[in-house]
Design a protein around this motif. Structure first.
Motif, short mmCIF file in Angstrom:
data_model
loop_
_atom_site.label_atom_id
_atom_site.label_comp_id
_atom_site.label_asym_id
_atom_site.label_seq_id
_atom_site.Cartn_x
_atom_site.Cartn_y
_atom_site.Cartn_z
N MET A 67 -1.98 9.53 -2.70
CA MET A 67 -1.52 9.75 -1.33
C MET A 67 -2.03 11.08 -0.78
O MET A 67 -2.50 11.15 0.37
CB MET A 67 0.02 9.72 -1.26
N ASN A 68 -1.98 12.13 -1.59
CA ASN A 68 -2.47 13.43 -1.14
C ASN A 68 -3.95 13.38 -0.80
O ASN A 68 -4.41 13.99 0.18
CB ASN A 68 -2.22 14.49 -2.21
N LYS A 69 -4.70 12.65 -1.61
CA LYS A 69 -6.15 12.58 -1.40
C LYS A 69 -6.49 11.84 -0.11
O LYS A 69 -7.35 12.29 0.66
CB LYS A 69 -6.81 11.90 -2.60
N VAL A 70 -5.82 10.72 0.14
CA VAL A 70 -6.13 9.96 1.35
C VAL A 70 -5.60 10.69 2.58
O VAL A 70 -6.23 10.66 3.65
CB VAL A 70 -5.57 8.52 1.25
N GLN A 71 -4.47 11.41 2.46
CA GLN A 71 -3.98 12.21 3.59
C GLN A 71 -4.95 13.33 3.94
O GLN A 71 -5.18 13.61 5.12
CB GLN A 71 -2.60 12.78 3.27
N GLU A 72 -5.50 13.95 2.92
CA GLU A 72 -6.47 15.03 3.16
C GLU A 72 -7.68 14.50 3.92
O GLU A 72 -8.18 15.14 4.86
CB GLU A 72 -6.89 15.64 1.83
N GLU A 73 -8.16 13.32 3.52
CA GLU A 73 -9.31 12.74 4.21
C GLU A 73 -8.98 12.46 5.67
O GLU A 73 -9.75 12.79 6.59
CB GLU A 73 -9.74 11.44 3.52
N ILE A 74 -7.83 11.83 5.91
CA ILE A 74 -7.44 11.46 7.28
C ILE A 74 -7.25 12.70 8.14
O ILE A 74 -7.77 12.79 9.27
CB ILE A 74 -6.14 10.62 7.26
N ARG A 75 -6.54 13.71 7.62
CA ARG A 75 -6.24 14.89 8.42
C ARG A 75 -7.47 15.76 8.67
O ARG A 75 -7.62 16.35 9.75
CB ARG A 75 -5.12 15.68 7.74
N ASN A 76 -8.37 15.81 7.72
CA ASN A 76 -9.62 16.54 7.93
C ASN A 76 -10.48 15.85 8.97
O ASN A 76 -11.20 16.51 9.73
CB ASN A 76 -10.39 16.66 6.62
N TYR A 132 -12.18 6.71 1.89
CA TYR A 132 -11.18 6.62 0.81
C TYR A 132 -10.01 5.73 1.24
O TYR A 132 -9.47 4.98 0.43
CB TYR A 132 -10.68 8.01 0.42
N LEU A 133 -9.62 5.81 2.51
CA LEU A 133 -8.58 4.91 3.02
C LEU A 133 -8.99 3.45 2.82
O LEU A 133 -8.17 2.62 2.40
CB LEU A 133 -8.32 5.18 4.50
N LYS A 134 -10.23 3.15 3.10
CA LYS A 134 -10.71 1.77 2.92
C LYS A 134 -10.65 1.36 1.45
O LYS A 134 -10.38 0.20 1.14
CB LYS A 134 -12.13 1.62 3.49
N ALA A 146 0.83 -1.21 0.00
CA ALA A 146 0.00 0.00 0.00
C ALA A 146 0.87 1.25 0.00
O ALA A 146 0.63 2.19 -0.79
CB ALA A 146 -0.93 0.00 1.22
N MET A 147 1.88 1.29 0.86
CA MET A 147 2.75 2.46 0.91
C MET A 147 3.57 2.58 -0.38
O MET A 147 3.86 3.70 -0.84
CB MET A 147 3.67 2.38 2.13
N THR A 148 3.91 1.46 -0.99
CA THR A 148 4.63 1.49 -2.27
C THR A 148 3.77 2.11 -3.36
O THR A 148 4.22 2.97 -4.12
CB THR A 148 5.06 0.07 -2.68
N GLU A 149 2.51 1.66 -3.44
CA GLU A 149 1.61 2.20 -4.46
C GLU A 149 1.33 3.68 -4.21
O GLU A 149 1.22 4.47 -5.17
CB GLU A 149 0.30 1.40 -4.48
N LEU A 150 1.21 4.09 -2.97
CA LEU A 150 0.96 5.50 -2.67
C LEU A 150 2.17 6.36 -3.03
O LEU A 150 2.02 7.49 -3.52
CB LEU A 150 0.62 5.67 -1.18
N VAL A 164 -7.15 -6.68 8.81
CA VAL A 164 -7.49 -5.42 8.15
C VAL A 164 -7.58 -4.29 9.16
O VAL A 164 -7.22 -3.14 8.85
CB VAL A 164 -8.81 -5.57 7.36
N SER A 165 -8.02 -4.57 10.38
CA SER A 165 -8.09 -3.53 11.41
C SER A 165 -6.71 -2.94 11.68
O SER A 165 -6.56 -1.71 11.81
CB SER A 165 -8.68 -4.11 12.71
N LEU A 166 -5.70 -3.80 11.78
CA LEU A 166 -4.34 -3.32 12.01
C LEU A 166 -3.82 -2.54 10.80
O LEU A 166 -3.19 -1.49 10.95
CB LEU A 166 -3.41 -4.49 12.31
N VAL A 167 -4.10 -3.04 9.61
CA VAL A 167 -3.63 -2.38 8.39
C VAL A 167 -4.22 -0.98 8.29
O VAL A 167 -3.49 0.00 8.03
CB VAL A 167 -4.00 -3.22 7.15
N GLU A 168 -5.50 -0.84 8.51
CA GLU A 168 -6.15 0.47 8.38
C GLU A 168 -5.63 1.45 9.42
O GLU A 168 -5.35 2.62 9.10
CB GLU A 168 -7.67 0.31 8.50
N LEU A 169 -5.49 1.02 10.66
CA LEU A 169 -4.99 1.91 11.71
C LEU A 169 -3.56 2.35 11.43
O LEU A 169 -3.22 3.53 11.57
CB LEU A 169 -5.07 1.21 13.07
N THR A 170 -2.72 1.42 11.02
CA THR A 170 -1.31 1.74 10.78
C THR A 170 -1.15 2.69 9.60
O THR A 170 -0.43 3.68 9.69
CB THR A 170 -0.50 0.45 10.53
N LEU A 171 -1.83 2.40 8.49
CA LEU A 171 -1.73 3.28 7.33
C LEU A 171 -2.25 4.68 7.66
O LEU A 171 -1.63 5.69 7.29
CB LEU A 171 -2.50 2.69 6.15
#
Length: 508
Positions: free
Chosen positions: A327-336, A354-356, A316-320, A450-457
């Motif tokens: 990456m910018n789009k998912v960061q915006e969602e998380i930070r907002n 969007y993270l999901k 996931a981090m490689t693709e981002l 998946v719970s760990l993956v989502e929280l970590t990302l």
């Protein structure tokens, strides 16, 4: 069936040595007709030579020539490879009960062969009972949620560690993610971390690495009935497997004894061993839940859980990194969503739609197990007009299905938006998307993983901006795969973490 073939001279020698015996045994096999199409095979080894270093890719290429259902011979093992959603649905839905057993793998994946094996165990009453224990007691939504504090604490510790590193120094993110999943799995399963602790003649981490090597190695016993074990003796695999098994047996028994004697800190969280010991005391199903069965379940939980989550996050981090606009789009969602709270907690994850989608798209392009663990047929049935006979291995190539243009537009591109406004998920009901399998053999650990993956990302993308090392462009990122227990990046992912700077325009 994940196979890392040795070079031809190494594993061909023991086959040649016992060629007469193999020929006699094969001559006694009943000739089967009306089989699915498949490539020509060589004497003795069948189609093993066509697998290559990355079997999921080799089989995908073969399916383009021979069709979505193929018959191959891997050594002495008849195997049907499925590469389409329609046939996968018919195989695992209409004929699930006909092919929901497992091959009697006595090779490297059966480190727990003297224990009960929930992943590879044959389909019978006792397997059903143990699966029920896993689904209802170990991996229920309520149980997974009970480990929230462990995940949040360990992910927070990793984020703090990254924050203290130099902002201009690339970090080995692959190594860090594997260490995280190792640590959390230990704490959830055993109550505490065993990182760096003595493990018989070595260290716990070294023992885990050896077990992973065994799990990803070629075993003659898996493909050559009656004589394959001789090949494993010849290559030394049998001895390594035995030593590995006894080391883990001794370790698990010591941990169980600690729990029975209550020789632990009062602050330690109720872990999986606590749950299993309680279930064992109260168990009223078929047979009994012994310490050996608990060890077998632990072996499946631990060795099956460490790699998959780390590999998924790595990809996931490689693709981002290759797709900075995503990456910018998912960061915006998380930070907002999180605002200036300073850290991500699991309570907000359901809001990060969007993270999901990013996680789903990573699972589509890079399923940790691109070839599902093989099934074995228990009775004769027909599919697509072809006869499928008992004791045939069924191999579903979810890698090929996930990249099939029949189901996915621009399938080689990383586009999380493809999951917007549709109900496709990974829980085994949509056969064009099967990273965790389906029906009776669907992975019971997927919610925990998946719970760990989502929280970590979410935490990594909230706390840092990510850059590439000097001189590296996104086009230069290595996407080569390496086969082990799972398919991970051949070259570790190095990224530069840049501490997030909050300003007055950020949402609170």
């Amino acid at each position: 069936m994940m196979i890392a073939l040795f070079t031809m001279p190494l594993w061909l020698l023991p086959i040649l040595a016992f060629l007469p015996l193999i020929l006699i045994l094969k001559s006694k096999q009943v000739r089967r007709t009306n089989l699915p199409p498949g490539p020509p095979k060589l004497p003795i080894i069948g189609n093993l030579h066509q697998l290559g270093e990355l079997p999921h890719r080799s089989l995908r290429l073969l399916s383009k020539e021979y069709g979505p259902i193929m018959h191959l011979e891997f050594g002495g093992m008849p195997t049907v490879v499925v590469s389409s959603a329609e046939i996968a649905s018919e195989m695992m839905k209409s004929h699930d009960l006909d092919c929901c057993s497992r091959p009697d793998l006595m090779g490297p994946r059966r480190l727990s062969y003297n224990f009960y094996d929930i992943a590879f165990g044959p389909y019978n009453e006792y397997w059903r009972e143990m699966r029920k224990v896993c689904v209802l007691e170990l991996f229920s939504v309520k149980r997974v949620q009970s480990y929230n504090s462990i995940r949040e604490e360990r992910v927070g510790s990793m984020i703090n560690s990254i924050s203290k590193s130099s902002s201009s120094t690339p970090i080995n993110l692959s190594e860090m993610l594997f260490a995280l999943t190792d640590d959390i799995t230990c704490r959830v399963a055993f109550g505490k971390s065993y990182k760096g602790r003595d493990f018989d003649n070595g260290r716990f981490g070294e023992a885990v690495n050896e077990a992973m090597t065994m799990l990803g190695s070629f075993s003659g016993a898996d493909f050559f009935p009656y004589v394959g074990w001789i090949m494993d003796k010849f290559t030394g695999l049998h001895g390594r497997r035995e030593r590995c098994f006894h080391e883990f047996d001794h370790f698990y028994q010591n941990v169980i004894d600690e729990h029975l004697k209550n020789e632990r800190d009062e602050s330690e969280h109720e872990d999986i061993i606590d749950v299993l010991l309680k279930v064992g005391r109260d168990y009223t199903g078929a047979g009994s839940l012994t310490h050996d069965h608990i060890k077998g379940l632990l072996m499946n939980i631990f060795l099956g859980g460490v790699d998959t989550g780390a590999v998924l996050m790595e990809w996931a981090m490689t693709e981002l990194a290759k797709n900075p606009e995503v990456m910018n789009k998912v960061q915006e969602e998380i930070r907002n969503t999180v605002g200036k709270k300073g850290k991500v907690v699991e309570a907000v994850i359901d809001q990060l739609k969007y993270l999901k989608m990013v996680v789903k798209e990573t699972l589509r392009l890079h399923p940790p197990a691109p070839l599902l663990v093989p099934r074995e047929t228990m009775r004769h049935f027909t599919i697509n007009g072809y006869d499928i006979y008992p004791k045939t291995r069924i191999q579903v190539n979810v890698y090929a299905i996930g990249r099939d243009p029949k189901y996915w537009k621009n399938p080689e591109e990383f586009m999380p938006e493809r999951f917007m406004d549709n109900s496709i998920d990974y829980k085994g009901t949509h056969f064009e998307f099967l990273p965790f399998g389906a029906a009776r053999r669907v992975c019971p650990r997927m919610h925990m993983g998946v719970s760990l993956v989502e929280l970590t990302l979410a935490s990594l993308l909230y706390a840092f901006d990510w850059g590439l090392p000097d001189g590296i462009k996104k086009e230069d990122i290595d996407m080569d795969e390496e086969l082990g227990v799972t398919v991970q990046k051949k070259v570790p992912l190095y990224l530069v973490p840049i501490n997030r700077t909050w300003d007055s325009e950020d949402n609170s």
